[in-house]
Scaffold this motif. Sequence first.
Motif, PDB file in Angstrom:
ATOM      1  N   ASN A 136       0.833  -1.203   0.000  1.00  0.00           N
ATOM      2  CA  ASN A 136       0.000   0.000   0.000  1.00  0.00           C
ATOM      3  C   ASN A 136       0.869   1.255   0.000  1.00  0.00           C
ATOM      4  OD1 ASN A 136      -2.565  -1.206   0.043  1.00  0.00           O
ATOM      5  ND2 ASN A 136      -2.367  -1.671   2.231  1.00  0.00           N
ATOM      6  N   ILE A 137       0.272   2.382  -0.374  1.00  0.00           N
ATOM      7  CA  ILE A 137       1.024   3.634  -0.458  1.00  0.00           C
ATOM      8  C   ILE A 137       1.724   3.907   0.870  1.00  0.00           C
ATOM      9  CG2 ILE A 137      -0.896   5.148   0.223  1.00  0.00           C
ATOM     10  CD1 ILE A 137       0.067   7.092  -2.035  1.00  0.00           C
ATOM     11  N   SER A 138       2.959   4.379   0.781  1.00  0.00           N
ATOM     12  CA  SER A 138       3.766   4.604   1.965  1.00  0.00           C
ATOM     13  C   SER A 138       3.540   6.024   2.487  1.00  0.00           C
ATOM     14  CB  SER A 138       5.251   4.418   1.616  1.00  0.00           C
ATOM     15  OG  SER A 138       6.071   5.176   2.474  1.00  0.00           O
ATOM     16  N   PRO A 139       3.047   6.170   3.734  1.00  0.00           N
ATOM     17  CA  PRO A 139       2.878   7.521   4.289  1.00  0.00           C
ATOM     18  C   PRO A 139       4.188   8.300   4.281  1.00  0.00           C
ATOM     19  CG  PRO A 139       1.759   5.902   5.656  1.00  0.00           C
ATOM     20  CD  PRO A 139       2.556   5.130   4.653  1.00  0.00           C
ATOM     21  N   ALA A 140       5.313   7.623   4.530  1.00  0.00           N
ATOM     22  CA  ALA A 140       6.607   8.319   4.534  1.00  0.00           C
ATOM     23  C   ALA A 140       6.913   8.874   3.141  1.00  0.00           C
ATOM     24  CB  ALA A 140       7.714   7.356   4.983  1.00  0.00           C
ATOM     25  N   ALA A 141       6.570   8.103   2.105  1.00  0.00           N
ATOM     26  CA  ALA A 141       6.806   8.577   0.738  1.00  0.00           C
ATOM     27  C   ALA A 141       5.920   9.782   0.422  1.00  0.00           C
ATOM     28  CB  ALA A 141       6.541   7.449  -0.264  1.00  0.00           C
ATOM     29  N   VAL A 142       4.679   9.769   0.955  1.00  0.00           N
ATOM     30  CA  VAL A 142       3.775  10.904   0.731  1.00  0.00           C
ATOM     31  C   VAL A 142       4.317  12.144   1.440  1.00  0.00           C
ATOM     32  CG1 VAL A 142       1.438  11.793   1.091  1.00  0.00           C
ATOM     33  CG2 VAL A 142       1.757   9.396   0.443  1.00  0.00           C
ATOM     34  N   GLU A 143       4.751  11.971   2.698  1.00  0.00           N
ATOM     35  CA  GLU A 143       5.330  13.089   3.470  1.00  0.00           C
ATOM     36  C   GLU A 143       6.507  13.690   2.710  1.00  0.00           C
ATOM     37  OE1 GLU A 143       4.441  14.271   6.542  1.00  0.00           O
ATOM     38  OE2 GLU A 143       4.082  12.601   7.952  1.00  0.00           O
ATOM     39  N   ASP A 144       7.378  12.799   2.222  1.00  0.00           N
ATOM     40  CA  ASP A 144       8.584  13.260   1.537  1.00  0.00           C
ATOM     41  C   ASP A 144       8.228  13.998   0.250  1.00  0.00           C
ATOM     42  OD1 ASP A 144      11.577  13.121   1.214  1.00  0.00           O
ATOM     43  OD2 ASP A 144      10.916  12.150  -0.655  1.00  0.00           O
ATOM     44  N   ILE A 150      -1.591  13.160   7.672  1.00  0.00           N
ATOM     45  CA  ILE A 150      -1.042  13.977   6.577  1.00  0.00           C
ATOM     46  C   ILE A 150      -2.160  14.799   5.939  1.00  0.00           C
ATOM     47  CG2 ILE A 150       0.030  13.874   4.289  1.00  0.00           C
ATOM     48  CD1 ILE A 150       1.419  11.247   5.212  1.00  0.00           C
ATOM     49  N   ALA A 151      -3.294  14.147   5.700  1.00  0.00           N
ATOM     50  CA  ALA A 151      -4.420  14.838   5.057  1.00  0.00           C
ATOM     51  C   ALA A 151      -4.881  16.021   5.909  1.00  0.00           C
ATOM     52  CB  ALA A 151      -5.561  13.857   4.823  1.00  0.00           C
ATOM     53  N   ARG A 152      -4.976  15.798   7.217  1.00  0.00           N
ATOM     54  CA  ARG A 152      -5.416  16.887   8.111  1.00  0.00           C
ATOM     55  C   ARG A 152      -4.428  18.040   8.093  1.00  0.00           C
ATOM     56  NH1 ARG A 152      -7.611  12.872  11.323  1.00  0.00           N
ATOM     57  NH2 ARG A 152      -5.608  12.445  12.308  1.00  0.00           N
TER      58      ARG A 152
END
Length: 400
Positions: A123-131, A174-176
Amino acid sequence: MSTSAISPSPPGMRVPLLDLKPQYEPLAAEIQAAIAKVCASQHFILGAAVKELEASVAAYSQCRHGIGVSSGTDALLLALMALEIGPGDAVITSPFTFFATAGTIARAGARPLFCDIDPASFNISPAAVEDFIATQCEERDRVLVHRASGTRVRALMPVHLYGQVADMESLMGIARRHGLKVIEDAAQAIGSADAQGRRACGFGDIGCLSFFPTKNLGAFGDAGMCVTNDAALAERMDVLRVHGGKPKYYHALIGGNFRIDELQAAVLNIKLRHLDAWSAARKRNAHFYDATFAGAKLGETVMTPRAGAGVRHIYNQYVIRVSDRDALRQHLAGLGVGTEIYYPVPLHVQQCFAYLGGQAGDFPLSERAAAETLALPIFPELAESQLRYVVDSIAAYYRA
Ligand SMILES: *Cc1c(COP(=O)(O)O)cnc(C)c1O
């Protein structure tokens, strides 16, 4: 020496990737009666069966509202339309998923922005989204802007791939922080839950389900649903599903025909009662595979799927990782074992998305998953002898 000579192949053994007939047979009379009832009523559009299904699927997903639609793809498109995501906007999603996830973002007129996966869950990586947000986006007048394209980042669209929820705790955080909407692509994940028991579709603004025949809850054709806890969004989707007409023939919004069929709803109302038992049988099969691969000393060679601690994985697919994937797949086909690759080409390198400028090497974990993953038969009605045959056939390949 033929491959079958080195594996203990019971004569005539075949294990298809999916066989829907044993699921249908015990329910045939009941389903045919329900279909006959709709036929007798001649009420084919948005009738009582649709209402019942919307209420029960919403409740099953721990959500307040359900809007039955024509497919999982249309559920995603309707969700994007309801959130007014369109030209000039962008949506962050995974490149390792079925095409519809990013396809609907593009069809809405928005730009898919890809972030790589967590290699354990796919699944999509939150760390990758943050970065990605930290390095490639910036806040301008309280709006998150993707610098290279100038698009407004409006939403996250995580996918609960194979039937396991993405890391929604982190993604919602992240969304918030960035004011993003969240559309869950739960097409493969009805009833899956995180370690706190929170089910797919209830984390974000809208959850999207598919009732395509191969999903855990499959219709007799195409169907899907949007579920939400937001009454205003539910109302908007209800209207957009019928061309935006409310009252009929008066259009404040431009919608489409995204309706679910009454006949499909009648079938699904019956099947939903069995969904927990079917998902439990898939899990039993998954545990059998896990234990049997480990017992066959294939733990090093065959990486079995990893379910997060305490999560409810519904195993829409049981996906292993191996080197030599394509040759193994061919070997298994020769022994009568059906497999599939979900998905062989990550979306950032699909020809139709060349305009986004993606290149091989951009998302190495997704690319590696596309090269190494193989889905094995996992449907509920498989016999233990069939599961064992699949493991034996794989063991024979790596022994040879
Ligand atoms: C099946 C699926 C869809 C599309 O659903 P359809 O009902 O086939 O339109 C979307 N996303 C994912 C991840 C899927 O597996």
